[in-house]
Design a protein around this motif. Structure first.
Motif, mmCIF file in Angstrom:
data_model
loop_
_atom_site.group_PDB
_atom_site.id
_atom_site.type_symbol
_atom_site.label_atom_id
_atom_site.label_comp_id
_atom_site.label_asym_id
_atom_site.label_seq_id
_atom_site.Cartn_x
_atom_site.Cartn_y
_atom_site.Cartn_z
ATOM 1 N N ASN A 86 0.821 -1.219 0.000
ATOM 2 C CA ASN A 86 0.000 0.000 0.000
ATOM 3 C C ASN A 86 0.847 1.258 0.000
ATOM 4 N N ARG A 87 2.094 1.147 0.420
ATOM 5 C CA ARG A 87 2.970 2.323 0.439
ATOM 6 C C ARG A 87 3.722 2.523 -0.869
ATOM 7 N N LEU A 88 3.641 1.578 -1.802
ATOM 8 C CA LEU A 88 4.402 1.673 -3.045
ATOM 9 C C LEU A 88 3.823 2.587 -4.120
ATOM 10 N N PRO A 89 2.509 2.631 -4.372
ATOM 11 C CA PRO A 89 2.020 3.369 -5.551
ATOM 12 C C PRO A 89 2.394 4.847 -5.585
ATOM 13 N N ARG A 90 2.321 5.542 -4.497
ATOM 14 C CA ARG A 90 2.632 6.983 -4.530
ATOM 15 C C ARG A 90 4.077 7.241 -4.939
ATOM 16 N N PRO A 91 5.062 6.596 -4.289
ATOM 17 C CA PRO A 91 6.438 6.854 -4.744
ATOM 18 C C PRO A 91 6.680 6.380 -6.173
ATOM 19 N N LEU A 92 6.079 5.246 -6.551
ATOM 20 C CA LEU A 92 6.288 4.764 -7.917
ATOM 21 C C LEU A 92 5.732 5.744 -8.936
ATOM 22 N N LEU A 93 4.552 6.280 -8.670
ATOM 23 C CA LEU A 93 3.971 7.267 -9.592
ATOM 24 C C LEU A 93 4.811 8.541 -9.630
ATOM 25 N N ALA A 94 5.262 8.988 -8.463
ATOM 26 C CA ALA A 94 6.057 10.223 -8.417
ATOM 27 C C ALA A 94 7.378 10.046 -9.160
ATOM 28 N N PHE A 95 8.116 8.973 -8.855
ATOM 29 C CA PHE A 95 9.402 8.761 -9.512
ATOM 30 C C PHE A 95 9.222 8.419 -10.983
ATOM 31 N N GLY A 96 8.136 7.716 -11.321
ATOM 32 C CA GLY A 96 7.865 7.412 -12.722
ATOM 33 C C GLY A 96 7.613 8.668 -13.532
ATOM 34 N N THR A 97 6.872 9.603 -12.958
ATOM 35 C CA THR A 97 6.595 10.862 -13.645
ATOM 36 C C THR A 97 7.879 11.673 -13.832
ATOM 37 N N ILE A 98 8.704 11.714 -12.796
ATOM 38 C CA ILE A 98 9.991 12.410 -12.921
ATOM 39 C C ILE A 98 10.840 11.729 -13.992
ATOM 40 N N GLY A 99 10.808 10.395 -14.018
ATOM 41 C CA GLY A 99 11.541 9.651 -15.045
ATOM 42 C C GLY A 99 11.066 9.992 -16.445
ATOM 43 N N LEU A 100 9.751 10.193 -16.614
ATOM 44 C CA LEU A 100 9.228 10.575 -17.931
ATOM 45 C C LEU A 100 9.780 11.932 -18.364
ATOM 46 N N PHE A 101 9.885 12.866 -17.445
ATOM 47 C CA PHE A 101 10.459 14.170 -17.786
ATOM 48 C C PHE A 101 11.917 14.019 -18.212
ATOM 49 N N VAL A 102 12.663 13.181 -17.501
ATOM 50 C CA VAL A 102 14.075 12.977 -17.846
ATOM 51 C C VAL A 102 14.198 12.346 -19.231
ATOM 52 N N VAL A 103 13.368 11.322 -19.502
ATOM 53 C CA VAL A 103 13.417 10.649 -20.801
ATOM 54 C C VAL A 103 12.994 11.603 -21.912
ATOM 55 N N ALA A 104 12.008 12.455 -21.637
ATOM 56 C CA ALA A 104 11.551 13.418 -22.651
ATOM 57 C C ALA A 104 12.682 14.366 -23.046
ATOM 58 N N MET A 105 13.544 14.707 -22.099
ATOM 59 C CA MET A 105 14.675 15.582 -22.411
ATOM 60 C C MET A 105 15.814 14.810 -23.070
ATOM 61 N N ALA A 106 16.039 13.576 -22.629
ATOM 62 C CA ALA A 106 17.180 12.801 -23.122
ATOM 63 C C ALA A 106 16.942 12.226 -24.513
ATOM 64 N N ASP A 107 15.742 11.712 -24.750
ATOM 65 C CA ASP A 107 15.442 11.086 -26.037
ATOM 66 C C ASP A 107 14.020 11.457 -26.460
ATOM 67 N N PRO A 108 13.827 12.662 -27.014
ATOM 68 C CA PRO A 108 12.484 13.148 -27.328
ATOM 69 C C PRO A 108 11.744 12.277 -28.345
ATOM 70 N N VAL A 109 12.464 11.691 -29.295
ATOM 71 C CA VAL A 109 11.792 10.878 -30.310
ATOM 72 C C VAL A 109 11.239 9.608 -29.670
ATOM 73 N N TRP A 110 12.016 8.949 -28.814
ATOM 74 C CA TRP A 110 11.548 7.752 -28.117
ATOM 75 C C TRP A 110 10.329 8.095 -27.267
ATOM 76 N N PHE A 111 10.423 9.211 -26.538
ATOM 77 C CA PHE A 111 9.317 9.643 -25.676
ATOM 78 C C PHE A 111 8.074 9.936 -26.507
#
Length: 190
Positions: A68-93
């Motif tokens: 029950n404690r996992l979804p919030r951090p996973l969503l938060a870190f996943g969203t931050i990861g999407l921002f990083v990927v969008a900057m690193a490889d925009p075509v893949w994103f």
């Protein structure tokens, strides 16, 4: 002496202090306030301790609490990861976001209901607005790619960066002109 004793006895006698009692009408007694605050804090801490004191919890209960404690951090870190990927490889994103754009509305609604139920007080309109914003962002991808290519072409170290279609400008920039100050400086240097 008797009069003074009677006055002091009237003011301070019998375990009373009229001055202190009168002052406490206008200002709180700091010592009594501290005692009351300490009692309130102690009661709050006892209540918190009682909430978390669970008798003999099993392994399954501990596992479920951990899950029950996992979804919030996973969503938060996943969203931050999407921002990083969008900057690193925009075509893949962008290609992954195109896939998300193909998800049908009922599935988005189901996902929205699950997330709303889990986190509480979320509304369906937020998820639909999120999908709309993704679609708007994806519509801007070709423009961003084109603008990035144009900016890369303007780099000083890029070939043909200073090319201009006007022949007069090219001739003026490439034909040396007579500059008396520069000629004098060159003569002095040699």
């Amino acid at each position: 002496m008797g009069l003074i004793d009677r006055i002091f006895a009237a003011i301070f006698g019998g375990g009373r202090n009229v001055v202190v009692e009168t002052a406490q009408v206008f200002r709180e007694n700091a010592e009594n306030a501290g005692v009351r605050d300490a009692a309130v804090k102690q009661q709050a801490m006892q209540q918190y301790a009682a909430e978390f004191m669970v008798a003999r919890r099993g392994g399954f209960d501990r596992l479920m609490d951990g899950l029950n404690r996992l979804p919030r951090p996973l969503l938060a870190f996943g969203t931050i990861g999407l921002f990083v990927v969008a900057m690193a490889d925009p075509v893949w994103f962008a290609s992954r976001m195109q896939g998300i754009a193909l998800v049908p509305d009922p599935l988005w609604w189901l996902m929205g209901a699950i997330v709303s139920f889990y986190f509480g007080a979320r509304h369906q309109a937020h998820n639909q607005e999120f999908q709309r914003s993704i679609a708007q962002t994806m519509a801007r991808v070709p423009t961003v790619v084109e603008n990035t290519a144009r900016l890369d072409a303007l780099r000083a170290d890029a070939p043909r960066a200073a090319d201009t279609p006007e022949p007069a400008v090219i001739e003026q920039a490439t034909v040396p002109s007579d500059n008396p100050a520069l000629s004098e400086w060159a003569r002095l240097k040699s």
